[in-house]
Design a protein around this motif. Structure first.
Motif, mmCIF file in Angstrom:
data_model
loop_
_atom_site.group_PDB
_atom_site.id
_atom_site.type_symbol
_atom_site.label_atom_id
_atom_site.label_comp_id
_atom_site.label_asym_id
_atom_site.label_seq_id
_atom_site.Cartn_x
_atom_site.Cartn_y
_atom_site.Cartn_z
ATOM 1 N N HIS A 86 0.811 -1.214 0.000
ATOM 2 C CA HIS A 86 0.000 0.000 0.000
ATOM 3 C C HIS A 86 0.848 1.269 0.000
ATOM 4 O O HIS A 86 0.315 2.364 0.148
ATOM 5 N N ALA A 87 2.157 1.113 -0.156
ATOM 6 C CA ALA A 87 3.047 2.275 -0.197
ATOM 7 C C ALA A 87 2.871 3.022 -1.513
ATOM 8 O O ALA A 87 2.359 2.480 -2.493
ATOM 9 N N PRO A 88 3.283 4.282 -1.577
ATOM 10 C CA PRO A 88 3.119 5.045 -2.817
ATOM 11 C C PRO A 88 3.910 4.448 -3.976
ATOM 12 O O PRO A 88 4.913 3.746 -3.775
ATOM 13 N N ALA A 89 3.472 4.741 -5.189
ATOM 14 C CA ALA A 89 4.184 4.280 -6.373
ATOM 15 C C ALA A 89 5.579 4.889 -6.402
ATOM 16 O O ALA A 89 5.800 6.010 -5.943
ATOM 17 N N GLY A 90 6.541 4.142 -6.935
ATOM 18 C CA GLY A 90 7.898 4.647 -7.065
ATOM 19 C C GLY A 90 8.797 4.343 -5.888
ATOM 20 O O GLY A 90 9.963 4.740 -5.887
ATOM 21 N N VAL A 91 8.286 3.633 -4.864
ATOM 22 C CA VAL A 91 9.127 3.254 -3.730
ATOM 23 C C VAL A 91 9.928 2.022 -4.139
ATOM 24 O O VAL A 91 9.403 0.915 -4.224
ATOM 25 N N THR A 92 11.202 2.216 -4.426
ATOM 26 C CA THR A 92 12.055 1.129 -4.878
ATOM 27 C C THR A 92 12.453 0.233 -3.722
ATOM 28 O O THR A 92 12.250 0.552 -2.548
ATOM 29 N N ASP A 93 13.052 -0.906 -4.072
ATOM 30 C CA ASP A 93 13.561 -1.797 -3.026
ATOM 31 C C ASP A 93 14.591 -1.088 -2.157
ATOM 32 O O ASP A 93 14.654 -1.298 -0.942
ATOM 33 N N ALA A 94 15.438 -0.255 -2.787
ATOM 34 C CA ALA A 94 16.467 0.462 -2.025
ATOM 35 C C ALA A 94 15.839 1.417 -1.019
ATOM 36 O O ALA A 94 16.317 1.549 0.119
ATOM 37 N N LEU A 95 14.770 2.098 -1.421
ATOM 38 C CA LEU A 95 14.080 2.990 -0.494
ATOM 39 C C LEU A 95 13.432 2.207 0.635
ATOM 40 O O LEU A 95 13.538 2.574 1.813
ATOM 41 N N TRP A 96 12.723 1.148 0.270
ATOM 42 C CA TRP A 96 11.997 0.391 1.285
ATOM 43 C C TRP A 96 12.951 -0.213 2.323
ATOM 44 O O TRP A 96 12.605 -0.339 3.495
ATOM 45 N N ALA A 97 14.135 -0.584 1.892
ATOM 46 C CA ALA A 97 15.090 -1.186 2.822
ATOM 47 C C ALA A 97 15.460 -0.252 3.965
ATOM 48 O O ALA A 97 15.884 -0.702 5.036
ATOM 49 N N GLN A 98 15.283 1.055 3.772
ATOM 50 C CA GLN A 98 15.647 2.001 4.821
ATOM 51 C C GLN A 98 14.630 2.058 5.953
ATOM 52 O O GLN A 98 14.950 2.477 7.063
#
Length: 636
Positions: free
Chosen positions: A199-211
């Motif tokens: 349900h996160a916004p579009a464009g949240v990459t794996d690298a972003l989510w890892a943070q």
């Protein structure tokens, strides 16, 4: 318990559970233990209800094979039988077993509805169930409820976000990211009620989510975390328990202990690793004494003693690792290497920091695995003795179901089986292309040839292709190569945003190409010309370092059987069939499955793999593929 997918295992982090207040999905069904039956015809009722559900689906078509599946499940549930079903992709398995399970009388002695758990092999399939299939069943049961449980890393970690906000932890980016996407993620984090990446916004990459997420190895546990009371992962688990009763999915077995002993010897020393190896054999002996087909608890008998021995041995190994780490100043709190993946500064423009030595890395890997295993052993020890513990696994190669039944430990004479045929004319609707002219994929020159052939195939289909890889490295190398050569199609790369958002774009954008790894080999449904071609880079043999599979190979070799034939080849066959099954999803679909691995046409074992795949018309000539696609597109 339903297991839905080619190969789903409770020890596999990709296997996510779906506890529900009414039934669910899969190929493995157990039902009414009292064996009671009713005066009505459950099979006929299930088929009639399925017809009503299908009639409410846009473009829905009644399928004899799907109705046969529903009738078999309904009869098994009513009779209290164990049923093992094999059905190819496109039959409509999800509704085929969900409908009869929803209709079944699952009341216990107190009148409460007993829950059903669905285990899927991938999150993509889980998303399909939750967003598409289950909502359709509310017409049959208005009180139907369900909840999803995923791995911890799929949920926003409030502790990690708070540490970044207070400057106690840096945002450690492994690649340059879009600052606007970071801002959107932060804004969403303040508003979300479930913290689910889906349900996160579009464009949240794996690298972003890892943070803003943590793995099970990194999490200290809800009891020791200051944000334990508001933890999204813990809340998801609590919702599942509330919906479906107690859900217990811990996989502790001799294979994991043996793996830990092997990896621990060079890092912790012979003595503590040897104790773990001895604990593995004690646990194997205790499991061998368990009655087949009966529920067991970990608090009684030889199993309790074996688990206690294992907990003590793993704890001793970890203490040795911590002592070595303190001496070398190599491990920080929580078993992570100091500076592991660290970056100087924070935010999207952060730069790489210095690396750490290989010995420290291996020590950290073993320490993390030991910590996770200790947590699961503790959970077993604290488990309610009145509740059952089960080991569940699903899937096999087409044809004979007896290997699957034997691996599950089910008595063959007490299991009903059903094998469902495909409703589609694969030979007319599709082509299977294997380029015999390419070199062996283990040779370095294969990659250049495979990329050039991929371009030619994409051009023939006008994009409209799902490209499946067996490794992240080849995915990124191919995507970068296509971009550098100015590919005229929209390139959708796994990791750029949440999986369900990528799949939605792939369906909606006709000239798009979706490049993905193993988690997209199931649960991707793009009927029509949205997916005109499935390209598979290599035969999907399993990794050699998987501890569970390593233990199975050891067992086969100890019995003088072929580990490749018994372990690796069946898994590759199932995965290959699932990947190829992304193509033909309806009677009107057409297209090409291209496997860029010449071993499928030349290896001695090729017949096992080919027999498991949809019976598409086969060719080794790329010109045949181009002609077939051109004819289809001209008539579209």
């Amino acid at each position: 318990m339903w297991c839905d997918g080619a190969m789903a295992s409770r020890s596999d982090p990709a296997c996510d559970a779906h506890p529900t207040g009414s039934p669910h999905d899969g190929a493995f069904a157990g039902a009414r233990p009292d064996g009671a039956s009713t005066a009505h015809d459950p099979a006929a009722d299930a088929v009639a209800a399925l017809a009503r559900v299908v009639a409410g689906v846009s473009g829905g078509v009644r399928r004899r094979e799907q109705e046969r599946l529903a009738a078999a499940v309904a009869s098994a549930v009513d009779a209290g039988e164990t049923l093992v079903v094999e059905a190819p992709t496109g039959v409509g398995k999800s509704l085929g077993y969900l409908v009869p399970t929803v209709l079944a009388d699952r009341g216990d002695a107190d009148g409460a509805q007993r829950p059903v758990v669905v285990a899927t092999a991938t999150k993509a399939l889980q998303q399909q169930l939750v967003e598409t299939d289950l909502p359709r069943l509310t017409a049959l049961d208005h009180q139907l409820t369900w909840a999803t449980v995923k791995g911890r890393a799929n949920y926003l970690c409030r502790a990690r976000l708070d540490a970044i906000d207070r400057g106690e932890e840096q945002a450690l980016f492994t690649e340059r990211v879009d600052p606007a996407a970071w801002d959107r993620l932060r804004a969403w984090a303040e508003q979300t009620t479930d913290g689910d990446r889906a349900h996160a916004p579009a464009g949240v990459t794996d690298a972003l989510w890892a943070q803003v997420s943590v793995s099970a190895n990194e999490c200290p546990g809800a009891r020791r975390c200051p944000f334990g009371d508001v933890c999204h992962a813990e809340h998801a688990k609590a919702r599942a328990v509330e919906t479906a009763g107690s859900v217990f999915g811990c996989a502790v077995g001799p294979g994991r202990l043996r793996w830990l002993a092997r990896r621990g010897r060079p890092t912790a020393g012979e003595e503590p690793a040897g104790r773990v190896a001895e604990a593995a054999e004690e646990l194997a002996g205790a499991l061998a004494q368990l009655p087949v087909g009966e529920r067991v608890t970990p608090a009684q008998g030889p199993l309790a003693a074996a688990l206690a021995t294992a907990e003590s041995a793993v704890s001793g190994l970890r203490q040795m690792l911590r002592g070595l780490a303190d001496d070398a100043d190599g491990l920080g709190g929580g078993g992570q290497p100091a500076g592991d993946g660290a970056r100087e500064g924070s935010g999207p423009d952060a730069q790489p920091a210095s690396s750490f030595d290989g010995e420290t890395t291996q020590r950290a890997i073993v320490d993390g695995a030991a910590r996770t295993l200790l947590a699961e052993l503790a959970e077993l020890r604290e488990h309610d003795p009145d509740e059952a513990v089960a080991w569940v696994e699903a899937g096999d190669v087409g044809g004979d179901l007896s290997p699957t039944i034997a691996r599950w430990g089910l008595p063959p004479d007490a299991v009903a089986t059903e094998q469902i045929a495909s409703p589609f004319d694969h030979a007319r609707q599709g082509r299977l292309f294997v380029p015999k002219h390419l070199p062996d994929p283990r040779r370095p020159e294969w990659e250049d040839g495979a990329r050039e052939l991929t371009w030619r195939l994409l051009a023939a289909a006008g994009g409209r292709s799902l490209v499946l890889f067996t490794s992240w490295r080849r995915l990124h190398a191919t995507a970068d190569w296509l971009a550098q050569h100015h590919a005229p199609w929209t390139l959708l790369r796994q990791g750029e945003t949440a999986p369900h958002q990528l799949i939605a774009r792939f369906r909606d954008e006709e000239a798009s190409v979706l490049l993905a790894t193993m988690s997209f080999w199931e649960g991707v449904d793009a009927p029509g010309d949205a997916c005109l071609q499935v390209i598979i880079d290599k035969l999907p043999f399993p990794r050699r370092d998987d501890p569970l599979l390593a233990a199975r190979r050891e067992r086969a070799e100890a019995s003088e059987r072929s580990a490749f034939s018994e372990v690796d080849l069946p898994l590759a066959a199932v995965r290959l069939a699932q990947g190829a099954g992304r193509l033909i999803r309806s009677a009107d679909d057409a297209g090409v499955v291209a496997v860029l691995d010449p071993r499928l046409a030349t290896a001695d074992y090729r017949s096992v793999l080919l027999d498991s795949m949809p019976p598409l018309t086969r060719t080794v000539r790329v010109a045949d593929v181009e002609a077939f696609l051109a004819t289809h597109l001209a008539g579209a």
